[in-house]
Design an enzyme around this catalytic site. Structure first.
Site, PDB file in Angstrom:
ATOM      1  N   CYS A   1      41.799  -4.109  90.254  1.00 47.34           N
ATOM      2  CA  CYS A   1      42.170  -4.378  91.640  1.00 47.34           C
ATOM      3  C   CYS A   1      43.214  -5.488  91.790  1.00 47.34           C
ATOM      4  O   CYS A   1      44.357  -5.282  91.401  1.00 47.34           O
ATOM      5  CB  CYS A   1      40.905  -4.663  92.422  1.00 47.34           C
TER       6      CYS A   1
ATOM      7  N   ARG B   1      43.556  -0.355 105.124  1.00 48.10           N
ATOM      8  CA  ARG B   1      42.930  -0.541 103.819  1.00 48.10           C
ATOM      9  C   ARG B   1      42.405   0.809 103.320  1.00 48.10           C
ATOM     10  O   ARG B   1      41.982   1.660 104.109  1.00 48.10           O
ATOM     11  CB  ARG B   1      41.763  -1.529 103.898  1.00 48.10           C
TER      12      ARG B   1
ATOM     13  N   HIS C   1      36.109  -0.541  91.237  1.00 45.02           N
ATOM     14  CA  HIS C   1      35.179  -1.637  90.970  1.00 45.02           C
ATOM     15  C   HIS C   1      33.798  -1.221  91.415  1.00 45.02           C
ATOM     16  O   HIS C   1      33.531  -0.045  91.547  1.00 45.02           O
ATOM     17  CB  HIS C   1      35.661  -2.934  91.627  1.00 45.02           C
TER      18      HIS C   1
HETATM   19  N1  GLN Z   1      44.188  -8.083  97.961  1.00 42.07           N
HETATM   20  C1  GLN Z   1      44.511  -6.854  97.334  1.00 42.07           C
HETATM   21  C2  GLN Z   1      44.589  -5.683  98.289  1.00 42.07           C
HETATM   22  O1  GLN Z   1      44.013  -5.726  99.349  1.00 42.07           O
HETATM   23  C3  GLN Z   1      43.503  -6.576  96.249  1.00 42.07           C
HETATM   24  C4  GLN Z   1      42.160  -6.402  96.825  1.00 42.07           C
HETATM   25  C5  GLN Z   1      41.154  -6.245  95.786  1.00 42.07           C
HETATM   26  O2  GLN Z   1      41.117  -6.935  94.751  1.00 42.07           O
HETATM   27  N2  GLN Z   1      40.285  -5.375  96.145  1.00 42.07           N
HETATM   28  O3  GLN Z   1      45.211  -4.702  97.972  1.00 42.07           O
END
Ligand code: GLN
Length: 251
Positions: free
Chosen positions: A94, A128, A195
């Site tokens: 990630c 997101r 994850h």
């Molecule tokens: N901050 C990054 C994003 O939102 C990674 C997020 C994460 O590690 N899940 O893409």
């Protein structure tokens, strides 16, 4: 018995997705094969010394934490490239995955440098990408395996033409929600959005990485580790894969 040396990069910053769980899986699966894992936290003030670690791990973080470590990591790019050229393996999840590319532009436009170990770039989008995800990988020719996990990222990751994804998306978003690619692979360097954490429900990937790390440690080619019963792990994978098939993320 072999001691597998793991360098855990920025555990105080990049740790939001139960990243310790991935390290615990490495440690236990190594010990079940009679090996030992020696984990060194590598923080802001620690130097990377090529050859000192067999496997590097970088976890996930929010934009804020990524911003805090990005410059520090970029300053260590040369040593990390040398470590990988020497045959060390890397798993980045990630936020850590994004920083292994050339750079990440965060949600508020923050420009973060990456270290260019993987041929890709990431830019945060408006929505997101959150949900269960299932991908199919072929790390060894002819051996197709699935990885199940959870993703939660604003970043859209674009691989350079010709770059090798870690896998093909069966359900969920993956790198950008449209290419059908998830993660990236360059030799023994793997990056992924999965994850949850990743390895408890995908033990074959932990074993693949341990085999690469052992090969670095002892010299020679990776040798497949003896199989373990993995009944519980198999069930965890099935539950997670089932969720992804039923309601994996899509726009
Ligand atoms: N901050 C990054 C994003 O939102 C990674 C997020 C994460 O590690 N899940 O893409």
């Amino acid at each position: 018995m072999t001691t597998i040396r793991v360098g855990h990069l920025y555990p105080d910053y990049l740790n939001i997705y139960a990243d310790r769980g991935n390290i615990a899986v490495f440690a236990r699966r190594a010990s079940w094969r009679g090996h030992e894992l020696a984990v060194t936290p590598l923080g802001m003030d620690d130097a990377i010394v090529p050859g000192e670690h067999d496997l590097y791990y970088v976890g996930g973080g929010q934009d804020r934490e990524q911003l805090l470590v990005a410059e520090n990591l970029a300053a260590k790019a040369e040593e990390l490239h040398a470590a990988v050229a020497d045959g060390a393996a890397v798993l980045a999840v990630c936020g850590g995955y994004q920083l292994l590319g050339r750079g990440y532009r965060g949600f508020h436009g923050e420009e973060m440098p990456g270290i260019g170990l993987l041929p890709l770039e990431t830019v945060a989008g408006e929505r997101r990408m959150i949900g269960d995800v299932l991908i199919e990988c072929e790390l060894e020719p002819g051996e197709r395996r699935t990885l199940a996990g959870f993703e939660n990222h604003a970043g859209r990751t674009r691989l350079d033409a010709g770059a090798e994804p870690l896998g093909r998306v069966l359900s969920g978003f993956g790198n950008d929600g449209e290419s059908g690619h998830e993660g990236c692979r360059a030799g023994r360097v793997l990056g992924t959005y999965l994850h949850g954490p990743l390895l408890p429900r995908n033990p074959w990937l932990a074993d693949w990485l341990l085999a690469q790390a052992l090969a670095h440690r002892t010299g020679g080619e990776p040798v497949e580790l003896e199989p373990l019963p993995d009944e519980l792990e198999g069930r965890a994978h099935e539950v997670s894969a089932g969720r992804a098939r039923a309601r994996g993320g899509r726009f």
